[in-house]
Design a protein around this motif. Sequence first.
Motif, PDB file in Angstrom:
ATOM      1  N   VAL A   1       3.193  -7.083  -0.697  1.00 46.05           N
ATOM      2  CA  VAL A   1       3.041  -8.352   0.013  1.00 46.05           C
ATOM      3  C   VAL A   1       3.209  -8.030   1.498  1.00 46.05           C
ATOM      4  N   PRO A   2       2.219  -8.325   2.326  1.00 48.83           N
ATOM      5  CA  PRO A   2       2.339  -8.016   3.750  1.00 48.83           C
ATOM      6  C   PRO A   2       3.611  -8.613   4.346  1.00 48.83           C
ATOM      7  N   HIS A   3       4.330  -7.803   5.103  1.00 48.74           N
ATOM      8  CA  HIS A   3       5.637  -8.247   5.612  1.00 48.74           C
ATOM      9  C   HIS A   3       5.543  -9.131   6.845  1.00 48.74           C
TER      10      HIS A   3
ATOM     11  N   ALA B   1      -7.305  -3.881   1.259  1.00 52.51           N
ATOM     12  CA  ALA B   1      -7.822  -4.776   2.296  1.00 52.51           C
ATOM     13  C   ALA B   1      -8.591  -5.945   1.669  1.00 52.51           C
ATOM     14  N   ARG B   2      -9.407  -5.671   0.675  1.00 56.03           N
ATOM     15  CA  ARG B   2     -10.149  -6.741  -0.004  1.00 56.03           C
ATOM     16  C   ARG B   2      -9.205  -7.677  -0.743  1.00 56.03           C
TER      17      ARG B   2
ATOM     18  N   TRP C   1      -6.139 -12.853  -1.177  1.00 59.33           N
ATOM     19  CA  TRP C   1      -4.805 -13.459  -1.239  1.00 59.33           C
ATOM     20  C   TRP C   1      -4.628 -14.481  -0.117  1.00 59.33           C
ATOM     21  N   GLN C   2      -5.064 -14.119   1.104  1.00 63.73           N
ATOM     22  CA  GLN C   2      -4.934 -15.038   2.236  1.00 63.73           C
ATOM     23  C   GLN C   2      -5.767 -16.300   2.043  1.00 63.73           C
ATOM     24  N   ARG C   3      -6.879 -16.176   1.325  1.00 60.75           N
ATOM     25  CA  ARG C   3      -7.717 -17.351   1.034  1.00 60.75           C
ATOM     26  C   ARG C   3      -7.168 -18.179  -0.119  1.00 60.75           C
ATOM     27  N   GLY C   4      -6.141 -17.675  -0.800  1.00 63.00           N
ATOM     28  CA  GLY C   4      -5.567 -18.377  -1.942  1.00 63.00           C
ATOM     29  C   GLY C   4      -6.318 -18.147  -3.233  1.00 63.00           C
TER      30      GLY C   4
END
Length: 146
Positions: A71-73, A99-100, A105-108
């Motif tokens: 999980v990006p910190h 990266a993909r 994940w950021q888009r949900g």
Amino acid sequence: MPVLPPRHRLARISPQAQRKQVDARRGSARERGYSARWDRASLAYKAQHPLCLGCEARGKTVPTAVVDHIVPHRGDQELFWDVGNWQPCCRICHDRVKARLEVMWQRGEIGASALRLDSRRAIQIGAEVFGDLARMQGMEGGEPKF
């Protein structure tokens, strides 16, 4: 005779210049917490986890090159130093597969558990990425060289 209005074109910048702009916005690795302490900790982690988790999940044996934060910190030091949030990976799994996954994940579109390189989604993406690389190298069905 009428005069045409001036044409406006977007400036084209080189990939190197784009990288410099991105790096300037996000800060250097040292500014983001990747200190000498991190260097020592990641080296020890790589010694304990010598194989890429994503490649291993696909039945391949590839050495670890990067210790990735699952999980990006985003600067959260507690998450940064949480060894349970680390995973060993090769450069291709880190730079392309992960990266993909992070974009999804950021888009949900996926949950945090799918950010692990041994998740079902990561394995699918890894197969696509490595298949594309093999085709580009003229190695149908094989693995690209690292």
